[in-house]
Write a protein that holds these residues in place. Structure first.
Motif, PDB file in Angstrom:
ATOM      1  N   TRP A  95      -4.002  39.063  21.218  1.00  0.00           N
ATOM      2  CA  TRP A  95      -3.646  39.897  22.441  1.00  0.00           C
ATOM      3  C   TRP A  95      -2.973  41.252  22.107  1.00  0.00           C
ATOM      4  O   TRP A  95      -2.507  41.414  20.943  1.00  0.00           O
ATOM      5  CB  TRP A  95      -2.445  39.058  23.426  1.00  0.00           C
ATOM      6  N   ARG A  96      -3.546  42.332  22.920  1.00  0.00           N
ATOM      7  CA  ARG A  96      -2.874  43.584  22.593  1.00  0.00           C
ATOM      8  C   ARG A  96      -1.926  44.286  23.867  1.00  0.00           C
ATOM      9  O   ARG A  96      -2.581  43.785  24.775  1.00  0.00           O
ATOM     10  CB  ARG A  96      -3.954  44.581  22.046  1.00  0.00           C
ATOM     11  N   ALA A  97      -1.161  44.999  23.446  1.00  0.00           N
ATOM     12  CA  ALA A  97      -0.509  45.686  24.571  1.00  0.00           C
ATOM     13  C   ALA A  97      -0.893  47.040  24.865  1.00  0.00           C
ATOM     14  O   ALA A  97      -1.230  47.815  23.656  1.00  0.00           O
ATOM     15  CB  ALA A  97       1.156  45.685  24.518  1.00  0.00           C
ATOM     16  N   GLN A  98      -1.253  47.647  25.889  1.00  0.00           N
ATOM     17  CA  GLN A  98      -1.698  48.851  26.187  1.00  0.00           C
ATOM     18  C   GLN A  98      -0.683  49.756  26.893  1.00  0.00           C
ATOM     19  O   GLN A  98      -0.123  49.373  27.963  1.00  0.00           O
ATOM     20  CB  GLN A  98      -3.037  48.916  26.659  1.00  0.00           C
ATOM     21  N   ILE A  99      -0.269  50.830  26.366  1.00  0.00           N
ATOM     22  CA  ILE A  99       0.794  51.743  26.995  1.00  0.00           C
ATOM     23  C   ILE A  99      -0.107  52.803  27.635  1.00  0.00           C
ATOM     24  O   ILE A  99      -0.940  53.568  26.925  1.00  0.00           O
ATOM     25  CB  ILE A  99       1.874  52.024  25.935  1.00  0.00           C
ATOM     26  N   ILE A 122       7.298  47.901  23.058  1.00  0.00           N
ATOM     27  CA  ILE A 122       7.185  47.131  21.769  1.00  0.00           C
ATOM     28  C   ILE A 122       7.748  45.859  21.800  1.00  0.00           C
ATOM     29  O   ILE A 122       6.924  44.931  21.418  1.00  0.00           O
ATOM     30  CB  ILE A 122       7.397  48.140  20.617  1.00  0.00           C
ATOM     31  N   ASP A 123       8.956  45.708  22.050  1.00  0.00           N
ATOM     32  CA  ASP A 123       9.859  44.435  22.084  1.00  0.00           C
ATOM     33  C   ASP A 123       8.895  43.539  22.974  1.00  0.00           C
ATOM     34  O   ASP A 123       9.143  42.085  22.882  1.00  0.00           O
ATOM     35  CB  ASP A 123      11.079  44.581  22.243  1.00  0.00           C
ATOM     36  N   GLU A 124       8.869  44.081  24.359  1.00  0.00           N
ATOM     37  CA  GLU A 124       7.842  43.339  25.315  1.00  0.00           C
ATOM     38  C   GLU A 124       6.787  42.703  24.713  1.00  0.00           C
ATOM     39  O   GLU A 124       6.234  41.389  24.817  1.00  0.00           O
ATOM     40  CB  GLU A 124       7.919  43.749  26.506  1.00  0.00           C
ATOM     41  N   ALA A 125       5.953  43.462  24.049  1.00  0.00           N
ATOM     42  CA  ALA A 125       4.826  43.021  23.543  1.00  0.00           C
ATOM     43  C   ALA A 125       4.897  41.924  22.370  1.00  0.00           C
ATOM     44  O   ALA A 125       4.158  40.935  22.368  1.00  0.00           O
ATOM     45  CB  ALA A 125       4.056  44.451  22.956  1.00  0.00           C
ATOM     46  N   ARG A 127       7.596  39.835  22.320  1.00  0.00           N
ATOM     47  CA  ARG A 127       7.877  38.726  23.188  1.00  0.00           C
ATOM     48  C   ARG A 127       6.773  37.992  23.853  1.00  0.00           C
ATOM     49  O   ARG A 127       6.913  36.745  23.677  1.00  0.00           O
ATOM     50  CB  ARG A 127       8.818  39.186  24.210  1.00  0.00           C
ATOM     51  N   ARG A 128       5.722  38.632  24.133  1.00  0.00           N
ATOM     52  CA  ARG A 128       4.632  38.067  24.747  1.00  0.00           C
ATOM     53  C   ARG A 128       3.432  37.541  23.724  1.00  0.00           C
ATOM     54  O   ARG A 128       2.359  37.250  23.880  1.00  0.00           O
ATOM     55  CB  ARG A 128       3.889  38.959  25.824  1.00  0.00           C
ATOM     56  N   GLY A 129       3.693  38.026  22.400  1.00  0.00           N
ATOM     57  CA  GLY A 129       2.774  37.416  21.423  1.00  0.00           C
ATOM     58  C   GLY A 129       1.657  38.314  20.917  1.00  0.00           C
ATOM     59  O   GLY A 129       0.725  38.111  20.473  1.00  0.00           O
ATOM     60  N   CYS A 130       1.674  39.542  21.332  1.00  0.00           N
ATOM     61  CA  CYS A 130       0.546  40.542  20.747  1.00  0.00           C
ATOM     62  C   CYS A 130       0.823  40.732  19.616  1.00  0.00           C
ATOM     63  O   CYS A 130       1.613  40.758  19.028  1.00  0.00           O
ATOM     64  CB  CYS A 130       0.777  41.839  21.985  1.00  0.00           C
TER      65      CYS A 130
END
Length: 166
Positions: A95-99, A122-125, A127-130
């Motif tokens: 998984w990746r997080a996109q800002i 970044i911390d939320e990403a 936390r969600r396993g990104c």
């Protein structure tokens, strides 16, 4: 409205929360006040002008893979960003997080609000396993490039876009 975090910044704490429908006119104004947004967003706040933004807001709010976040100081909206979580097959199904669409109101700049917002993302990403956090920034935004590099982001790829609407 759901509070996500309290950001400790110079000049007093700032609340990070999910955006509400009532925030939409201020969000659009912040997008339009930007050096590039002035050419692609509307500064008009009529219901008709805000309709496409409202449709997008509703779609973002309805999907738990997307967070539209605002920073509020003394009940005034002073920052925003969108954080999306994207599954992928690459990187062993990572998984990746996109800002996206990071903005801090010009009157609130210099208080580390943008830094704290990105650190929260970044911390939320994490936390969600990104496996990674990514973002794009226009080549003309040289100040933004320095800002993101200072936070550890690396210009590792060349991005491309194909406009479908004019």
């Amino acid at each position: 409205m759901q509070g996500l975090a309290l950001l400790d910044v110079p000049g007093g704490a700032v609340t990070l929360r999910l955006a509400a429908a009532d925030d939409l006119p201020e969000l659009v104004a912040m997008l339009a006040a930007d050096q590039l947004g002035v050419h692609r967003e509307t500064a008009e706040r009529s219901p008709a002008a805000l309709q496409p933004y409202r449709a997008a807001f509703d779609a973002i709010s309805a999907d738990p893979a997307h967070l539209l976040v605002v920073a509020v100081d003394d009940l005034r909206l002073i920052g925003t960003m969108q954080l999306s979580f994207i599954p992928g097959l690459a990187r062993q199904g990572a998984w990746r997080a996109q800002i996206e669409a990071v903005r801090v109101h010009e009157e609130a700049r210099g208080r580390n609000i943008g830094t704290k917002m990105i650190e929260w993302a970044i911390d939320e990403a994490k936390r969600r396993g990104c496996a990674l956090v990514q973002l794009t920034t226009d080549k003309r935004r040289t100040d933004a490039h320095r800002f993101y590099e200072r936070l550890g982001f690396v210009a590792s790829h060349e991005g491309m876009k194909l406009p479908l609407m004019i």
